[in-house]
Design a protein around this motif. Structure first.
Motif, PDB file in Angstrom:
ATOM      1  N   LEU A  98       0.699  -1.097   0.030  1.00 49.45           N
ATOM      2  CA  LEU A  98      -0.030   0.025  -0.236  1.00 49.45           C
ATOM      3  C   LEU A  98       0.955   1.333  -0.087  1.00 49.45           C
ATOM      4  N   ALA A  99       2.385   1.181   0.076  1.00 47.08           N
ATOM      5  CA  ALA A  99       3.130   2.240   0.031  1.00 47.08           C
ATOM      6  C   ALA A  99       4.386   2.070  -0.497  1.00 47.08           C
ATOM      7  N   GLN A 100       4.850   3.061  -1.207  1.00 44.64           N
ATOM      8  CA  GLN A 100       6.088   2.676  -2.138  1.00 44.64           C
ATOM      9  C   GLN A 100       7.221   2.701  -1.197  1.00 44.64           C
ATOM     10  N   SER A 101       8.347   1.936  -1.526  1.00 45.39           N
ATOM     11  CA  SER A 101       9.530   1.847  -0.966  1.00 45.39           C
ATOM     12  C   SER A 101      10.475   2.554  -1.706  1.00 45.39           C
ATOM     13  N   GLU A 102      10.395   2.837  -2.860  1.00 47.33           N
ATOM     14  CA  GLU A 102      11.376   3.682  -3.802  1.00 47.33           C
ATOM     15  C   GLU A 102      10.543   4.658  -4.594  1.00 47.33           C
ATOM     16  N   TYR A 103      11.263   5.675  -5.034  1.00 48.53           N
ATOM     17  CA  TYR A 103      10.724   6.691  -6.067  1.00 48.53           C
ATOM     18  C   TYR A 103      10.702   6.091  -7.386  1.00 48.53           C
ATOM     19  N   ALA A 104       9.748   6.287  -8.391  1.00 53.74           N
ATOM     20  CA  ALA A 104       9.937   6.154  -9.762  1.00 53.74           C
ATOM     21  C   ALA A 104      10.684   7.235 -10.158  1.00 53.74           C
ATOM     22  N   PRO A 105      11.290   6.940 -11.453  1.00 50.06           N
ATOM     23  CA  PRO A 105      12.116   8.060 -11.894  1.00 50.06           C
ATOM     24  C   PRO A 105      11.284   9.227 -12.697  1.00 50.06           C
ATOM     25  N   GLY A 106      11.592  10.391 -12.692  1.00 49.27           N
ATOM     26  CA  GLY A 106      10.970  11.301 -13.488  1.00 49.27           C
ATOM     27  C   GLY A 106      10.603  12.481 -12.455  1.00 49.27           C
ATOM     28  N   THR A 107       9.565  13.209 -13.300  1.00 45.62           N
ATOM     29  CA  THR A 107       8.752  14.565 -12.805  1.00 45.62           C
ATOM     30  C   THR A 107       7.856  13.860 -11.751  1.00 45.62           C
ATOM     31  N   LEU A 108       7.018  14.750 -11.091  1.00 45.26           N
ATOM     32  CA  LEU A 108       5.996  14.487 -10.168  1.00 45.26           C
ATOM     33  C   LEU A 108       4.884  13.650 -11.082  1.00 45.26           C
ATOM     34  N   ARG A 109       4.686  14.281 -12.349  1.00 44.08           N
ATOM     35  CA  ARG A 109       3.555  13.540 -13.117  1.00 44.08           C
ATOM     36  C   ARG A 109       4.028  12.297 -13.413  1.00 44.08           C
ATOM     37  N   GLU A 110       5.137  12.057 -13.893  1.00 43.57           N
ATOM     38  CA  GLU A 110       5.668  10.688 -14.159  1.00 43.57           C
ATOM     39  C   GLU A 110       5.664   9.644 -12.938  1.00 43.57           C
ATOM     40  N   LYS A 111       6.062  10.260 -11.891  1.00 43.29           N
ATOM     41  CA  LYS A 111       5.982   9.431 -10.498  1.00 43.29           C
ATOM     42  C   LYS A 111       4.611   8.824 -10.317  1.00 43.29           C
ATOM     43  N   VAL A 112       3.782   9.731 -10.453  1.00 45.86           N
ATOM     44  CA  VAL A 112       2.332   9.407 -10.002  1.00 45.86           C
ATOM     45  C   VAL A 112       1.533   8.588 -10.895  1.00 45.86           C
ATOM     46  N   PHE A 113       1.688   8.978 -12.407  1.00 52.67           N
ATOM     47  CA  PHE A 113       0.971   8.251 -13.512  1.00 52.67           C
ATOM     48  C   PHE A 113       1.704   7.011 -13.954  1.00 52.67           C
ATOM     49  N   GLY A 114       3.026   7.226 -14.110  1.00 48.46           N
ATOM     50  CA  GLY A 114       3.937   6.566 -14.974  1.00 48.46           C
ATOM     51  C   GLY A 114       3.735   6.742 -16.415  1.00 48.46           C
ATOM     52  N   ARG A 115       3.518   8.062 -16.686  1.00 46.51           N
ATOM     53  CA  ARG A 115       3.391   8.321 -18.157  1.00 46.51           C
ATOM     54  C   ARG A 115       4.211   9.554 -18.334  1.00 46.51           C
ATOM     55  N   ALA A 116       4.114  10.457 -19.618  1.00 45.76           N
ATOM     56  CA  ALA A 116       4.596  11.430 -19.891  1.00 45.76           C
ATOM     57  C   ALA A 116       4.805  12.362 -18.881  1.00 45.76           C
ATOM     58  N   ALA A 117       5.912  13.212 -18.830  1.00 49.10           N
ATOM     59  CA  ALA A 117       6.081  14.227 -17.906  1.00 49.10           C
ATOM     60  C   ALA A 117       4.922  15.537 -18.229  1.00 49.10           C
ATOM     61  N   THR A 118       4.390  15.652 -19.216  1.00 51.42           N
ATOM     62  CA  THR A 118       3.624  16.643 -19.902  1.00 51.42           C
ATOM     63  C   THR A 118       2.190  15.978 -19.720  1.00 51.42           C
ATOM     64  N   LEU A 119       1.025  17.071 -19.535  1.00 47.74           N
ATOM     65  CA  LEU A 119      -0.206  16.458 -19.805  1.00 47.74           C
ATOM     66  C   LEU A 119      -0.642  15.731 -20.838  1.00 47.74           C
ATOM     67  N   GLU A 120      -1.591  14.936 -20.540  1.00 46.12           N
ATOM     68  CA  GLU A 120      -1.932  13.859 -21.475  1.00 46.12           C
ATOM     69  C   GLU A 120      -3.016  14.758 -22.792  1.00 46.12           C
ATOM     70  N   GLY A 121      -3.116  14.340 -23.776  1.00 38.59           N
ATOM     71  CA  GLY A 121      -3.725  15.030 -24.838  1.00 38.59           C
ATOM     72  C   GLY A 121      -5.224  15.287 -24.760  1.00 38.59           C
ATOM     73  N   THR A 122      -5.904  14.378 -23.616  1.00 40.60           N
ATOM     74  CA  THR A 122      -7.382  14.553 -23.543  1.00 40.60           C
ATOM     75  C   THR A 122      -7.587  15.763 -22.454  1.00 40.60           C
ATOM     76  N   HIS A 123      -6.542  16.324 -21.837  1.00 35.86           N
ATOM     77  CA  HIS A 123      -6.757  17.569 -21.017  1.00 35.86           C
ATOM     78  C   HIS A 123      -6.852  18.814 -21.715  1.00 35.86           C
ATOM     79  N   PRO A 124      -7.601  19.713 -21.289  1.00 36.02           N
ATOM     80  CA  PRO A 124      -8.085  20.783 -22.036  1.00 36.02           C
ATOM     81  C   PRO A 124      -6.859  21.706 -22.255  1.00 36.02           C
ATOM     82  N   ALA A 125      -5.789  21.642 -21.518  1.00 35.60           N
ATOM     83  CA  ALA A 125      -4.484  22.526 -21.735  1.00 35.60           C
ATOM     84  C   ALA A 125      -3.895  22.152 -23.079  1.00 35.60           C
TER      85      ALA A 125
END
Length: 471
Positions: free
Chosen positions: A421-448
């Motif tokens: 239920l809790a991580q023992s190590e950080y995933a690499p990359g930015t906060l977004r990459e750490k949380v979602f495991g995908r690109a550093a920038t917003l996904e294409g479906t986001h209004p931005a």
């Protein structure tokens, strides 16, 4: 204990650069250090402790005004230290960015307090300095004094505040996503070219509140748009979160409330054209951890000794725009019409069987309904129930700094890790990459994302005048 494999819970520490945040009165506890909130060393030490424990983020709340009136004025707010004094978390974040390397830094900034151009520049700078670890908690400010501090005559109506936020986020998205094209920054020493003028655009935003020519003066940061939090729990707030947020924060009194809110957010998420789970749901919870039930009861009694229910009532009353001071704690809240934090009022009413809470119920709801007490195994069992109700993470409310987090890290965290239920190590990359495991920038479906490539007609080269002929 569950025997099925579970996704991990996201963990953030819910903080504010002030002596008294959520659980009023606890700054008086002999072991509490939040009275040292002006001391950057306290915050750096806490950040390192949380990072060593692999917390996902430090989440900093903020206000830019007083919590209204309590007992007829604001003297009691000062007396209790109720978020006055308080300091700017964006300034503190620079120190924390320089002294940590992995933990996310989620910072509250209201649409009231800063022009979109200035705010976008500040967050881009912090995202650069932190290596892509910054999040923006989008708020509209429910405090009338906050609006008066920035030139308004009073609190804007609830719906008007969200109309304001709609324009505000559109403006900053244009700056973050549309002003600089990919590859614009060159830093080419041999060619003597720092950036490509064909790839940098003005945005020419014209709206009801803002006129912004651009360009964004800061080059794209690792995340471009920072990771986005939003904590609105009214119907309009949930719709805004479903459209824009990557994480939303609930003050949830129980798991049934979480289930209802989760269902609503997931439905609105789909309506906004986003994928299921694009919005992570955090619950605000506090913990009392002990190795035995006897130790838990002793700690609870100790915290209760310093808890100031009247400070909590003042906090809630300020948020909903009603002076609850001087009233007996058994007074029924009744039907309150407010332009303030409607979601807070809704959650409080939902926390009491029969839906007729007293003022004292509100205070106990804030202090106790969101408190999980027990041994590490009991706490893990309870968090599994909350996860089953729909939460993806926990924003951990503290009684005392740093002791509440020390107890959680040393007591509950090993059991949570043992259950996955809790991580023992950080995933690499930015906060977004750490949380979602995908690109550093917003996904294409986001209004931005709709503003990417939208302003190329306003590139520097497109508007450069041709040199005058010689002779």
């Amino acid at each position: 204990m569950s025997t099925t494999e579970r996704p991990r819970l996201l963990l953030s520490a819910f903080l504010m650069n002030t002596p008294s945040h959520i659980l009023g009165g606890q700054w008086r506890h002999p072991e509490a250090q939040q009275h040292r909130f002006n001391d950057v060393r306290m915050w750096v030490d806490l950040a390192r402790q949380l990072e060593d424990a692999k917390f996902d983020a430090m989440f900093f709340a903020d206000v830019v005004g007083l919590y209204g009136n309590h007992e007829g004025g604001w003297a009691s707010l000062v007396d209790k230290g109720l978020q006055i004094p308080s300091n700017d978390p964006l300034v503190l974040a620079s120190a924390l960015a320089a002294t940590t390397s992995e933990i996310g830094l989620a910072l509250t900034s209201s649409v009231v307090q800063s022009e979109p151009f200035q705010m976008a520049r500040q967050f881009s700078t912090l995202d650069h300095l932190s290596g892509g670890r910054v999040a923006w908690n989008i708020v509209t400010s429910v405090l009338e004094n906050a609006h008066r501090n920035f030139g308004a005559k009073g609190l804007a109506a609830h719906e008007d505040r969200y109309d304001w936020a709609d324009e505000y986020v559109a403006a900053v998205y244009k700056l973050w996503e549309g002003s600089w094209e990919d590859g614009a920054l060159l830093a080419d020493k041999q060619a003597g070219r720092f950036a490509d003028p064909a790839l940098i655009n003005k945005i020419h935003h014209e709206g009801k509140r803002y006129s912004i020519e651009g360009p964004h003066l800061t080059s794209p940061s690792p995340q471009r748009t920072p990771f986005l939090f939003q904590a609105g729990s009214s119907p309009r707030g949930k719709a805004f979160a479903a459209a824009h947020a990557e994480a939303t924060f609930l003050f949830a009194p129980h798991t049934d409330y979480v289930r209802r809110q989760t269902a609503a957010i997931r439905g609105l998420e789909a309506q906004a054209g986003r994928a299921p789970g694009d919005v992570k749901i955090f619950a605000g919870l506090s913990f009392v951890v002990g190795s035995t039930e006897e130790e838990v009861r002793r700690k609870e009694a100790e915290y209760d000794e310093y808890l100031d229910l009247d400070a909590i009532i003042a906090h809630i009353g300020g948020g909903i725009g009603v002076d609850l001071g001087g009233l007996d704690h058994d007074t029924l809240l009744g039907d309150v019409e407010t332009e303030g934090a409607r979601g807070v009022l809704e959650a409080a009413i939902a926390s009491v069987p029969g839906g007729k809470p007293t003022i004292g119920d509100l205070a106990r709801y804030r202090a106790k309904a969101q408190q999980i007490s027990g041994t590490p195994e009991q706490i893990a069992d309870e968090l599994e129930r909350w996860q089953d109700a729909g939460i993806n993470g926990v924003n951990i409310i503290n009684q005392i700094l740093p002791g509440s987090y020390t107890d959680f890290i040393e007591g509950a965290l090993p059991e949570l890790r043992a259950r996955g239920l809790a991580q023992s190590e950080y995933a690499p990359g930015t906060l977004r990459e750490k949380v979602f495991g995908r690109a550093a920038t917003l996904e294409g479906t986001h209004p931005a994302a709709g503003y990417r490539g939208a302003f190329t007609q306003h590139a520097a080269t497109a508007t450069q005048a041709a040199p005058a002929p010689v002779g």
